[in-house]
Structures are given as structure tokens and as C-alpha cells.
Design a protein around this motif. Structure first.
Motif, PDB file in Angstrom:
ATOM      1  N   LYS A   1      34.599  43.435  42.995  1.00  0.00           N
ATOM      2  CA  LYS A   1      35.649  43.606  44.008  1.00  0.00           C
ATOM      3  C   LYS A   1      35.708  42.390  44.924  1.00  0.00           C
ATOM      4  CE  LYS A   1      35.403  48.684  44.350  1.00  0.00           C
ATOM      5  NZ  LYS A   1      34.383  48.879  43.306  1.00  0.00           N
ATOM      6  N   ILE A   2      36.877  42.183  45.468  1.00  0.00           N
ATOM      7  CA  ILE A   2      37.064  41.261  46.581  1.00  0.00           C
ATOM      8  C   ILE A   2      37.603  42.070  47.750  1.00  0.00           C
ATOM      9  CG2 ILE A   2      37.434  39.221  45.158  1.00  0.00           C
ATOM     10  CD1 ILE A   2      40.436  39.632  45.558  1.00  0.00           C
ATOM     11  N   TYR A   3      37.547  41.492  48.942  1.00  0.00           N
ATOM     12  CA  TYR A   3      37.925  42.244  50.135  1.00  0.00           C
ATOM     13  C   TYR A   3      38.882  41.406  50.984  1.00  0.00           C
ATOM     14  CZ  TYR A   3      33.769  44.743  48.609  1.00  0.00           C
ATOM     15  OH  TYR A   3      32.851  45.427  47.847  1.00  0.00           O
ATOM     16  N   VAL A   4      39.881  42.078  51.526  1.00  0.00           N
ATOM     17  CA  VAL A   4      40.839  41.435  52.426  1.00  0.00           C
ATOM     18  C   VAL A   4      40.794  42.198  53.743  1.00  0.00           C
ATOM     19  CG1 VAL A   4      43.215  40.713  52.788  1.00  0.00           C
ATOM     20  CG2 VAL A   4      42.287  40.807  50.469  1.00  0.00           C
ATOM     21  N   SER A   5      40.531  41.480  54.832  1.00  0.00           N
ATOM     22  CA  SER A   5      40.395  42.128  56.129  1.00  0.00           C
ATOM     23  C   SER A   5      41.271  41.426  57.159  1.00  0.00           C
ATOM     24  CB  SER A   5      38.928  42.089  56.594  1.00  0.00           C
ATOM     25  OG  SER A   5      38.477  40.747  56.723  1.00  0.00           O
TER      26      SER A   5
ATOM     27  N   GLY B   1      41.314  46.152  52.776  1.00  0.00           N
ATOM     28  CA  GLY B   1      40.404  46.934  51.946  1.00  0.00           C
ATOM     29  C   GLY B   1      39.950  46.149  50.738  1.00  0.00           C
ATOM     30  N   ALA B   2      39.419  46.891  49.753  1.00  0.00           N
ATOM     31  CA  ALA B   2      38.856  46.282  48.549  1.00  0.00           C
ATOM     32  C   ALA B   2      39.910  46.223  47.452  1.00  0.00           C
ATOM     33  CB  ALA B   2      37.648  47.077  48.071  1.00  0.00           C
TER      34      ALA B   2
ATOM     35  N   ALA C   1      45.421  38.115  46.359  1.00  0.00           N
ATOM     36  CA  ALA C   1      44.690  39.032  47.229  1.00  0.00           C
ATOM     37  C   ALA C   1      45.523  39.448  48.435  1.00  0.00           C
ATOM     38  CB  ALA C   1      43.381  38.388  47.683  1.00  0.00           C
ATOM     39  N   ILE C   2      46.213  38.485  49.073  1.00  0.00           N
ATOM     40  CA  ILE C   2      47.062  38.811  50.217  1.00  0.00           C
ATOM     41  C   ILE C   2      48.196  39.729  49.784  1.00  0.00           C
ATOM     42  CG2 ILE C   2      48.568  37.859  51.991  1.00  0.00           C
ATOM     43  CD1 ILE C   2      45.641  37.298  52.467  1.00  0.00           C
ATOM     44  N   SER C   3      48.769  39.457  48.620  1.00  0.00           N
ATOM     45  CA  SER C   3      49.834  40.318  48.101  1.00  0.00           C
ATOM     46  C   SER C   3      49.310  41.714  47.794  1.00  0.00           C
ATOM     47  CB  SER C   3      50.442  39.687  46.847  1.00  0.00           C
ATOM     48  OG  SER C   3      51.426  40.527  46.280  1.00  0.00           O
ATOM     49  N   GLY C   4      48.108  41.788  47.215  1.00  0.00           N
ATOM     50  CA  GLY C   4      47.523  43.087  46.906  1.00  0.00           C
ATOM     51  C   GLY C   4      47.200  43.894  48.144  1.00  0.00           C
ATOM     52  N   ALA C   5      47.030  43.222  49.279  1.00  0.00           N
ATOM     53  CA  ALA C   5      46.771  43.913  50.547  1.00  0.00           C
ATOM     54  C   ALA C   5      48.065  44.221  51.295  1.00  0.00           C
ATOM     55  CB  ALA C   5      45.846  43.070  51.425  1.00  0.00           C
TER      56      ALA C   5
ATOM     57  N   GLN D   1      44.852  25.494  48.795  1.00  0.00           N
ATOM     58  CA  GLN D   1      44.351  26.653  49.531  1.00  0.00           C
ATOM     59  C   GLN D   1      44.320  27.914  48.671  1.00  0.00           C
ATOM     60  OE1 GLN D   1      43.285  26.162  52.766  1.00  0.00           O
ATOM     61  NE2 GLN D   1      43.810  24.013  52.423  1.00  0.00           N
ATOM     62  N   ASN D   2      44.988  27.868  47.519  1.00  0.00           N
ATOM     63  CA  ASN D   2      45.103  29.053  46.665  1.00  0.00           C
ATOM     64  C   ASN D   2      43.996  29.065  45.625  1.00  0.00           C
ATOM     65  OD1 ASN D   2      46.379  31.453  45.925  1.00  0.00           O
ATOM     66  ND2 ASN D   2      47.577  30.446  44.344  1.00  0.00           N
ATOM     67  N   VAL D   3      42.763  29.188  46.081  1.00  0.00           N
ATOM     68  CA  VAL D   3      41.609  29.098  45.192  1.00  0.00           C
ATOM     69  C   VAL D   3      41.390  30.414  44.467  1.00  0.00           C
ATOM     70  CG1 VAL D   3      40.491  27.359  46.608  1.00  0.00           C
ATOM     71  CG2 VAL D   3      40.048  29.769  47.042  1.00  0.00           C
ATOM     72  N   LEU D   4      40.679  30.315  43.340  1.00  0.00           N
ATOM     73  CA  LEU D   4      40.299  31.516  42.591  1.00  0.00           C
ATOM     74  C   LEU D   4      39.171  32.240  43.320  1.00  0.00           C
ATOM     75  CD1 LEU D   4      40.312  30.152  38.933  1.00  0.00           C
ATOM     76  CD2 LEU D   4      41.956  31.729  39.951  1.00  0.00           C
ATOM     77  N   LEU D   5      39.244  33.555  43.327  1.00  0.00           N
ATOM     78  CA  LEU D   5      38.250  34.361  44.028  1.00  0.00           C
ATOM     79  C   LEU D   5      37.203  34.902  43.075  1.00  0.00           C
ATOM     80  CD1 LEU D   5      40.637  36.296  46.444  1.00  0.00           C
ATOM     81  CD2 LEU D   5      39.311  34.223  46.895  1.00  0.00           C
ATOM     82  N   GLN D   6      36.038  35.176  43.648  1.00  0.00           N
ATOM     83  CA  GLN D   6      34.921  35.714  42.877  1.00  0.00           C
ATOM     84  C   GLN D   6      34.469  37.040  43.466  1.00  0.00           C
ATOM     85  OE1 GLN D   6      31.858  32.726  42.928  1.00  0.00           O
ATOM     86  NE2 GLN D   6      33.130  31.157  41.957  1.00  0.00           N
ATOM     87  N   ASP D   7      33.635  37.734  42.714  1.00  0.00           N
ATOM     88  CA  ASP D   7      33.115  39.018  43.166  1.00  0.00           C
ATOM     89  C   ASP D   7      32.403  38.868  44.512  1.00  0.00           C
ATOM     90  OD1 ASP D   7      32.285  41.705  43.142  1.00  0.00           O
ATOM     91  OD2 ASP D   7      30.369  41.142  42.241  1.00  0.00           O
ATOM     92  N   GLY D   8      32.765  39.731  45.462  1.00  0.00           N
ATOM     93  CA  GLY D   8      32.138  39.720  46.769  1.00  0.00           C
ATOM     94  C   GLY D   8      32.822  38.843  47.792  1.00  0.00           C
ATOM     95  N   ASP D   9      33.830  38.069  47.403  1.00  0.00           N
ATOM     96  CA  ASP D   9      34.548  37.217  48.360  1.00  0.00           C
ATOM     97  C   ASP D   9      35.274  38.072  49.391  1.00  0.00           C
ATOM     98  OD1 ASP D   9      33.708  34.956  47.132  1.00  0.00           O
ATOM     99  OD2 ASP D   9      35.633  34.421  46.228  1.00  0.00           O
ATOM    100  N   VAL D  10      35.322  37.561  50.622  1.00  0.00           N
ATOM    101  CA  VAL D  10      36.042  38.239  51.711  1.00  0.00           C
ATOM    102  C   VAL D  10      37.064  37.263  52.289  1.00  0.00           C
ATOM    103  CG1 VAL D  10      35.881  39.404  53.937  1.00  0.00           C
ATOM    104  CG2 VAL D  10      34.029  39.658  52.255  1.00  0.00           C
ATOM    105  N   VAL D  11      38.328  37.621  52.182  1.00  0.00           N
ATOM    106  CA  VAL D  11      39.401  36.839  52.801  1.00  0.00           C
ATOM    107  C   VAL D  11      39.750  37.522  54.117  1.00  0.00           C
ATOM    108  CG1 VAL D  11      41.770  36.013  52.582  1.00  0.00           C
ATOM    109  CG2 VAL D  11      40.284  36.090  50.566  1.00  0.00           C
TER     110      VAL D  11
END
Length: 431
Positions: free
Chosen positions: A235-239, A246-247, A260-264, A300-310
Motif C-alpha cells: 500500500k501507499i498512503y496519501v494524507s 487514506g491507503a 496517488a493524488i487522483s486515487g485520493a 516530480q511524478n516519481v514512481l511510488l513504492q510500498d509504504g510511501d506516504v505522499v
């Protein structure tokens, strides 16, 4: 280091000459300047020298006369005057076109030092504990879902005249799910005729090859298909200031910051896009979403990994303060994008026409190691107002417009010292 402070002489003993001292008292502090006065006829020359020194000595006044050369301290930057007050070094800069260009090319103060967004290439998804796999063996239906033959069937009412059958797994153990096989905490799944198979950390292609090789010992030329039907392990997390924080589950499709921003649900109106961050394995990287969404900066549009928090912070903490001789002193929340000195003054209603001195507009900005950079703008001419529109403000800048035309550097610092100390030093200012 030595501070150049000029205090005009209050008295000179021409009869006796020698060394005298004078002090200028402000807010409980004292500046003492020692002068040597010549005897006899030379006293008049000394008076003239001291009086001219009060005009020309660097650091005497907060305002820097346009075109005047101001000497800095020994080894300091040319055109800079310094003053140390309560352990804080205030450095006075005269704002011109060259300085505005230099400042625009410098990183924003307070950004994480030297950390750059990590670059990564897309990689195949690797299975972990918690994922659900579906294994299909062609022409061998008994191997596809072992244990599902004893599933019960429940009737779930949907409406007055409609119903649907919903399968319920009643056998097969904890490794089975109604839609596939759950990867256990030890990273294995169970498959008939083979037993436990280690799948964690492997790609789908590697798992297919492994199962085919193992099953070939009991089934002639087996044809297998392996797929992931539920992504649960990564999972990744957007706060922060997004519509649905959320996750978000990582899938076999590479996930980027924009995804990730779109998914949030996207960011909301209060988002501080320039101040966003990416937290990865304890390291916090600056993330400029404004440059990504409004400037097309794909770096700025980097690939995310498990546990990343944006994290997208709230913009209400990103403020500038406009004080002094303005129509309406304000604590101004910075808008998205660039915010200039001219815009801040306009939002404060402009300079007070009766009391403000347009030649003495200052911007206080926190520097490193208990220092404050003070930028002076002479806004008496329209051309300098254009320069003010080229000077981009930063979060927590303090804009101060002075009233008196002749104001000493240390007196202006004393006026704003309580506010600046609490803003830049916090609780340390009151120790």
C-alpha cells in the motif's frame, strides 16, 4: 566581527581633547561608540569628520540610499550591513534587479537540505503475504479450486422478485478464499499434489513456471494460468489536504504521484501544493505538486513504492505577515503558485499615504544559524514597484513598512524584534 554603528557626538571638549564616548539607548540596550578628538584647532576638523561619518558610515540607518555604496563587515558580502541583536544576526540587503534574479534561482528556505526525489524504473509486481492468487489448470477442473466442491449455496434476497446465488467457502482451510488462494504469512500457498509452495517475493511468471515444473511430475504436460485477483499486501498512503485521504493498494500497474493524488480524489482548495512531501523509509523528500500539475514538471511524478506516504499540507500554515505603515496590516495566506511583494502590499491595502515612507519597505526572512536576511525596497518610483513584483515571497516572511524617513537600522530591528524572535526562534526567544 565588528558592527559599524555611528552616533553623532553630543559634546567635544576642544580645550582638553582626548578620548570621549557617547551612547545611544534603545529598549534597554546600549550601543557605545568611542571617538578620538584632536586638541586645539584640529577639533573643528574632527567635528566635521564625525558628522560626515554619521551620514556615510555603514549600518547607521536601516534605509540604504539609492545608489549609495554600503560597506559590509570584514569578509562579508559587498553591500551588506550586519547587526547582532540578542544572538540573532540581521543582514541588510539592498534589493535590486540582480539580487531579485539571484534569489529566484535559490532554493526555498526551509526545504529539506539536498534531498532529491528518488528516480526509479517500473518493475514487475512481486507477490507478498496477503495477496490472493488464482491458479487455473486447463482440462483439470478438480485442481482449479480444491475444496470448493463442498461449498454451500446461500440465497441472498435482492428484491421482491429477484435472488442470486452467493458461494460460501466451507472447506479447504485458511489458505482458500472464495476467489482464490491467500498467500500465507510465511509466504506460501498450498496446491494439490505439490503441497506448500513458496511464492512471496516472486513475479507471476516465476510462480507459473515453478508450479508447472512441480505439477509436471503428476500431470502430463500441465497448462497453468496464474493471476492476482486481490492486491492486499502493498500500500501507499496519501494524507493531508486531499478529498479522500487514506491507503491505496499497489497493483501490477506502476503507481505514480499523480495516480496517488487522483486515487485520493484530488487535492482540495486548501492544499499547499509547493510544500508537499514524499516520505520513504524515514527520509522526507520535497515534492512540488504545483510544478507537476501546473508546470508539467514530470520529474516530480516519481514512481511510488510500498509504504510511501505522499503528504499534501494545509496552506493555512503558509503565511506572510504585512506590518507597519500599510492601510490594513494582515496575516496573509499565500495562494497557490508565486506570491510577490507587490501582491502582498496590495492585499494589505497599499502603503498608508499619510505616514508610510515608500523608500523603506523591508522583508524579513529567516536564514540559517540564527540569522535573518532583511531586504530593503525603495518603492518611491514606479520602476521599483515593478521590481517588487519580481521579488517572490516565501512562507513566514515578514513585510514591514516604516514610517520615519530617517530610521536607524537597530531601531527598526528593535521594533520588530519581539515578533521576529517569536516567529523564527520560538520558545528559545523567551529563555
Amino acid at each position: 566581527m565588528k558592527i559599524n554603528v555611528c552616533v553623532c557626538p553630543s559634546r567635544i571638549d576642544s580645550a582638553h581633547g582626548g578620548e570621549t564616548s557617547d551612547t545611544d539607548v534603545y529598549d534597554g540596550g546600549r550601543f557605545t561608540v568611542t571617538r578620538r578628538v584632536a586638541r586645539g584647532v584640529g577639533a573643528l576638523a574632527a567635528v566635521a569628520t564625525l558628522l560626515s561619518g554619521c551620514v556615510l558610515a555603514p549600518g547607521s540607518y536601516m534605509g540604504v540610499p539609492p545608489g549609495a555604496a554600503v560597506e559590509g563587515q570584514a569578509g562579508a558580502e559587498q553591500g551588506v550591513t550586519e547587526l547582532v541583536r540578542d544572538g540573532v544576526t540581521y543582514r541588510l540587503h539592498r534589493l535590486d534587479g540582480g539580487m531579485a534574479v539571484r534569489l529566484s534561482s535559490q532554493p526555498v528556505a526551509g526545504e529539506q537540505s539536498g534531498l532529491r526525489l528518488p528516480a526509479a524504473a517500473a518493475t514487475a509486481y512481486r507477490v507478498r503475504s496477503g495477496d490472493v492468487l488464482r491458479v487455473v489448470v486447463w482440462d483439470r477442473p478438480e485442481l482449479n479450486n480444491p475444496g470448493f466442491s463442498s461449498m454451500g449455496t446461500s440465497i441472498v434476497s435482492v428484491g421482491a422478485t429477484e435472488s442470486t446465488n452467493s458461494p460460501i467457502a466451507s472447506a479447504g482451510g485458511g489458505s482458500l478464499d472464495p476467489i482464490g488462494r491467500v498467500v500465507q504469512p510465511d509466504g506460501t500457498i498450498y496446491f494439490p499434489y505439490i503441497g506448500k509452495v513458496k511464492v512471496a517475493g516472486q513475479t507471476i511468471d516465476a510462480i507459473r513456471r515453478d508450479l508447472t515444473t512441480r505439477l509436471d511430475k503428476v500431470v502430463s504436460k500441465p497448462q497453468l494460468d496464474v493471476s492476482i485477483v486481490s492486491y492486499r499486501s502493498q500500500k501507499i498512503y496519501v494524507s493531508g489536504a486531499v478529498k479522500a485521504p487514506g491507503a491505496i493498494a499497489l497493483t501490477d500497474t506502476p503507481e505514480t504521484v499523480a495516480d496517488a493524488i487522483s486515487g485520493a480524489g484530488g487535492y482540495n482548495e486548501a492544499a499547499d501544493l509547493e510544500g508537499s512531501t514524499l516520505n520513504r523509509a524515514g527520509a522526507v523528500y520535497p515534492l512540488d505538486l504545483y510544478a507537476l500539475f501546473y508546470g508539467g514538471d514530470l520529474s516530480q511524478n516519481v514512481l511510488l513504492q510500498d509504504g510511501d506516504v505522499v503528504n499534501v499540507p494545509d496552506r493555512r500554515y503558509k503565511k506572510v505577515f504585512v506590518l507597519g505603515e500599510v492601510t490594513k496590516p494582515v496575516s496573509q495566506i499565500m495562494p497557490k503558485g508565486r506570491f510577490t511583494l507587490s501582491e502582498a502590499l496590495a492585499d494589505a491595502g497599499g502603503l498608508n499615504q499619510l505616514s508610510a515612507n515608500a523608500a523603506q519597505v523591508y522583508v524579513f526572512r529567516k536564514g540559517a544559524d540564527k540569522s535573518v536576511d532583511v531586504f530593503q525596497l525603495d518603492a518611491t518610483s514606479p520602476g521599483m514597484l515593478v521590481l517588487g513584483d519580481q521579488f517572490a515571497l516565501q512562507s513566514r516572511d515578514v513585510v514591514f513598512v516604516d514610517a520615519a524617513h530617517v530610521t536607524r537600522f537597530y531601531r527598526v530591528v528593535s521594533q520588530i524584534l519581539p515578533f521576529a524572535s517569536s516567529l523564527y526562534l520560538g520558545a528559545e526567544a523567551f529563555k
